[in-house]
Write an enzyme that holds these catalytic residues in place. Structure first.
Site, mmCIF file in Angstrom:
data_model
loop_
_atom_site.group_PDB
_atom_site.id
_atom_site.type_symbol
_atom_site.label_atom_id
_atom_site.label_comp_id
_atom_site.label_asym_id
_atom_site.label_seq_id
_atom_site.Cartn_x
_atom_site.Cartn_y
_atom_site.Cartn_z
ATOM 1 N N LYS A 2 0.814 -1.221 0.000
ATOM 2 C CA LYS A 2 0.000 0.000 0.000
ATOM 3 C C LYS A 2 0.845 1.267 0.000
ATOM 4 C CE LYS A 2 -4.418 -1.886 1.206
ATOM 5 N NZ LYS A 2 -5.402 -2.241 2.212
ATOM 6 N N ARG A 55 -3.719 -10.415 4.577
ATOM 7 C CA ARG A 55 -4.192 -10.360 3.182
ATOM 8 C C ARG A 55 -3.076 -9.731 2.347
ATOM 9 N NH1 ARG A 55 -6.317 -6.745 -0.266
ATOM 10 N NH2 ARG A 55 -7.959 -7.435 -1.667
#
Ligand code: HH2
Length: 281
Positions: A223, A258
């Site tokens: 991210k 995840r």
């Protein structure tokens, strides 16, 4: 021996870390947009993730990256139709990343066992009753605002307390709709309406969520905040940052990770857990 969905739900009690590999069947995901839009490519990616050690797979047909546009339910269903049965065949629990009940229903019909709702049941009023009726597991994630606008100017007083209170309230809503407490997983929603400092505080205080007694899932993989810290502009080059973020969350008791890079994350968690048991309840 592959983990079952019940094993995953018990992971905070048993102390077994769970790696959930990401398959994005989208043209616009921030890190791998378009790479797996072709059904054969998507199934191959799922197979690769399982070979690399993923205990579960999370499949989505709508990007939730900042600024992304919505994909109608029938568009998501069409993207997933040929892929889901082949992915379920791989033998690990499969999760559907959607906020829409119609998409979740068609995925559950195809053998998916977990619904991953980044809106925590707020987007579609039919989603929580559907999950209850079908006995699926449910991931409830925190998000401030919605993907189109969430990174505009996120503000918190105490981000850790606000995220915990929100997730507690959503878990209560899910229970009211009939989803048993022991089918729920909580997720602080890394990158969803959060600045760098918010993401760091949440990853450093996962224990304040694990204290609630639910398994905690984290999704820091590749991210943008990792790019802000490391200067890595290209998401696929953020593996080092992803590993550090996962291990920091593991230290606080996170159970489910995840991620895009199942192999390296699986190895890192194995070594981390071998060195010292995490603070899991
Ligand atoms: N992050 C993304 C999507 N779904 N679900 C949960 N529970 N937690 C997360 O942190 C999370 C999520 C965004 O990542 P990705 O799927 O790689 O990108 P995109 O939404 O652009 O497809």
């Amino acid at each position: 021996m592959p983990l079952s969905t019940d094993d995953i739900l018990a992971s905070s009690r048993t102390g077994r870390a769970v790696v959930m590999g990401i398959v994005n069947v989208t043209p616009d995901s921030f890190s791998d947009g378009g790479a797996f839009l072709d059904p054969a490519e998507a199934v191959e990616q799922a197979r690769r993730l399982v070979r690399d050690g993923a205990d579960a797979l999370d499949i989505g047909a709508e990007s939730t990256r900042p600024g992304s546009e919505r994909v109608p339910a029938d568009g998501q269903i069409a993207r997933l139709r040929t892929i889901l049965p082949a992915v379920v065949e791989l033998g690990v629990p499969v999760s559907i990343d959607t906020t829409r009940a119609a998409v979740a229903e068609s995925a559950l019909d195809a053998g998916v066992a977990i619904v991953n709702d980044v809106s925590a049941g707020r987007d579609d009023p039919d989603l929580l009753p559907l999950v209850a009726e079908r006995g699926a597991a449910l991931v409830l994630m925190h998000m401030l605002g919605e993907p189109r606008t969430m990174q505009a100017d996120p503000q918190y007083g105490d981000v850790v307390a606000e995220v915990r209170d929100f997730l507690c309230a959503r878990a209560g809503e899910a229970e009211t709709a009939g989803v048993p407490r022991d089918r729920l997983v909580l997720d602080p929603g890394i990158g969803f309406g959060k600045r760098l400092e918010h993401n760091l505080r949440l990853l450093g205080h996962v224990d304040s969520l694990t204290e609630l007694g639910f398994p905690v899932l984290v999704g820091p993989s590749r991210k943008r905040f990792l790019g802000e810290l490391t200067g890595r502009e290209v998401p696929a080059e953020r593996l080092g940052g992803t590993l550090a973020a996962c291990l920091a969350a593991r230290a606080g008791g996170a159970a489910i990770f995840r991620v895009h890079d199942a192999g390296p994350v699986t190895d890192a968690l194995k070594v981390f857990d071998a060195i010292g048991r995490p603070r899991v309840s």
